[in-house]
Scaffold this active site. Structure first.
Site, PDB file in Angstrom:
ATOM      1  N   HIS A 149       3.915 -68.007  -8.508  1.00  0.00           N
ATOM      2  CA  HIS A 149       4.213 -67.174  -7.334  1.00  0.00           C
ATOM      3  C   HIS A 149       5.367 -66.230  -7.692  1.00  0.00           C
ATOM      4  CE1 HIS A 149       4.165 -65.804  -3.363  1.00  0.00           C
ATOM      5  NE2 HIS A 149       4.559 -66.859  -2.682  1.00  0.00           N
ATOM      6  N   GLN A 207       7.662 -64.359  -5.102  1.00  0.00           N
ATOM      7  CA  GLN A 207       8.585 -65.232  -4.377  1.00  0.00           C
ATOM      8  C   GLN A 207       9.895 -65.394  -5.154  1.00  0.00           C
ATOM      9  OE1 GLN A 207       8.051 -66.808  -1.242  1.00  0.00           O
ATOM     10  NE2 GLN A 207      10.260 -66.983  -1.521  1.00  0.00           N
ATOM     11  N   CYS A 220      10.494 -71.286   0.062  1.00  0.00           N
ATOM     12  CA  CYS A 220       9.655 -70.084   0.143  1.00  0.00           C
ATOM     13  C   CYS A 220       9.012 -69.926   1.520  1.00  0.00           C
ATOM     14  CB  CYS A 220       8.596 -70.123  -0.952  1.00  0.00           C
ATOM     15  SG  CYS A 220       7.453 -71.512  -0.806  1.00  0.00           S
ATOM     16  N   ARG A 248      11.587 -60.503   0.455  1.00  0.00           N
ATOM     17  CA  ARG A 248      10.251 -60.263  -0.096  1.00  0.00           C
ATOM     18  C   ARG A 248       9.892 -58.788   0.092  1.00  0.00           C
ATOM     19  NH1 ARG A 248       6.473 -64.432  -0.379  1.00  0.00           N
ATOM     20  NH2 ARG A 248       5.172 -62.849  -1.371  1.00  0.00           N
ATOM     21  N   ASP A 300       9.755 -77.133  -1.787  1.00  0.00           N
ATOM     22  CA  ASP A 300       8.539 -76.524  -1.245  1.00  0.00           C
ATOM     23  C   ASP A 300       7.696 -77.654  -0.653  1.00  0.00           C
ATOM     24  OD1 ASP A 300       6.464 -74.764  -0.687  1.00  0.00           O
ATOM     25  OD2 ASP A 300       5.885 -74.437  -2.775  1.00  0.00           O
TER      26      ASP A 300
END
Ligand code: CP
Ligand code: NVA
Length: 306
Positions: free
Chosen positions: A131, A134, A260, A288, A220
């Site tokens: 990712h 991120q 995230c 982001r 996460d």
């Protein structure tokens, strides 16, 4: 000339990433002071989603509009991708009608096959393995709030998933350390993480040891998208891998907490931490937008000299 994609974090050099961070700061300030910046007028971003999203869709779509371009959303269900059109054919066609493609999908191999057949840059908006957007936002947020990340320690608590793998790659690019703690059976797979240099991570069986003196504590969900079948087993295995106040108390005094998102309070993180004073999660989510605007600018127009 080869096309510059962003399929995993290490696709861009430290110099290029630092340029993107620098541009993100300028673009963010400009946007916040209502100064228009429309370098991508007439340019089109296609966003392909094979998994759900709130932040990634919104930040890319809003970001492209704010840069003067437009964004088109495609999902598996409503496009021919869901009916078995080869990804190579889709890439040929989509990249003739657009200037930039962002994809959120399952195996990394899918995005690589797409990119190999694309005439335009392709951005990884999350795969099972990585990712990168991120971690671009996370590192930018860390630098914004605490200064250089070089030599610092990031504690990763939980699953060695796409976000974890990307932190490990980023540690090699930016020369910091990651202290990883996963339950047994969920350890880092260096090959899957795409590691390329000397180790910048250390594994700790006890999550408290990973968090000790860390400058940033991050986690996460226990179960990532696409792995829902493993939910019950993971709930049991991860029960002690929860970032709570006690864990934050052994980290460095000015440590930040990041996630995230979306988060599950009471699973991987306690409400007291994610909603507490050390949490940077809302700035992290907002960033982001700013870093991806700088990324899109770089992939379409940028040089590191600008
Ligand atoms: N963090 C993140 O990528 O969120 P979404 O799944 O909402 O896009
Ligand atoms: N690891 C999570 C991240 C979601 C943004 C997932 O892949 O579902």
């Amino acid at each position: 000339m080869s096309i510059q994609h962003f399929l995993q974090f290490k696709d861009l050099s430290r110099e290029e990433l630092e340029h993107i961070f620098n541009r993100a700061g300028i673009i963010k300030k400009r946007y916040k002071t209502y100064l228009p910046y429309h370098p991508l007028i007439d340019r089109t971003l296609v966003m392909i989603f094979e998994k759900s999203s709130t932040r990634t869709r919104l930040s890319f779509e809003a970001g492209m509009q704010q840069l003067g371009g437009n964004a088109i959303y495609l999902n598996t269900r409503d496009s021919q991708l869901g009916r078995g059109e080869p990804v190579e054919d889709a890439a040929q066609v989509i990249s003739r009608m657009s200037d930039l493609v962002m994809i959120r999908t399952f195996e990394q191999e899918i995005i690589e096959r797409f990119a190999a057949n694309s005439r335009v840059p392709v951005i990884n908006g999350l795969t099972n393995e990585y990712h990168p957007c991120q971690i671009l936002a996370d590192i930018y947020t860390y630098i914004e709030q605490r200064g250089s990340i070089q030599g610092k320690t990031v504690a990763w608590i939980g699953d060695s998933n796409n976000v974890c793998n990307t932190w490990l790659q980023a540690a090699e690019v930016f020369d910091f350390n990651v202290h990883v703690s996963t339950p047994p059976g969920y350890e880092v797979e260096p090959e899957r993480a795409g590691l390329f240099g000397e180790d910048h991570y250390e594994e700790f069986p006890d999550p408290m040891d990973a968090a000790r003196n860390a400058d940033l504590v991050t986690t996460d969900v226990w179960t990532s998208m696409g792995f829902e079948r493993e939910n019950d087993a993971r709930r049991k295995a991860f029960a002690d891998w929860i970032v709570d106040k006690e864990m934050m108390s052994v980290a460095s005094k000015d440590a930040l907490f990041m996630h995230c998102l979306p988060a599950h309070r009471g699973e991987e993180v306690d409400a007291a931490v994610i909603d507490g004073p050390q949490s940077a999660v809302w700035d992290e989510a907002e960033n982001r937008l700013h870093v991806q605007k700088a990324l899109m600018e770089y992939l379409l127009l940028g040089t590191i000299d600008t």
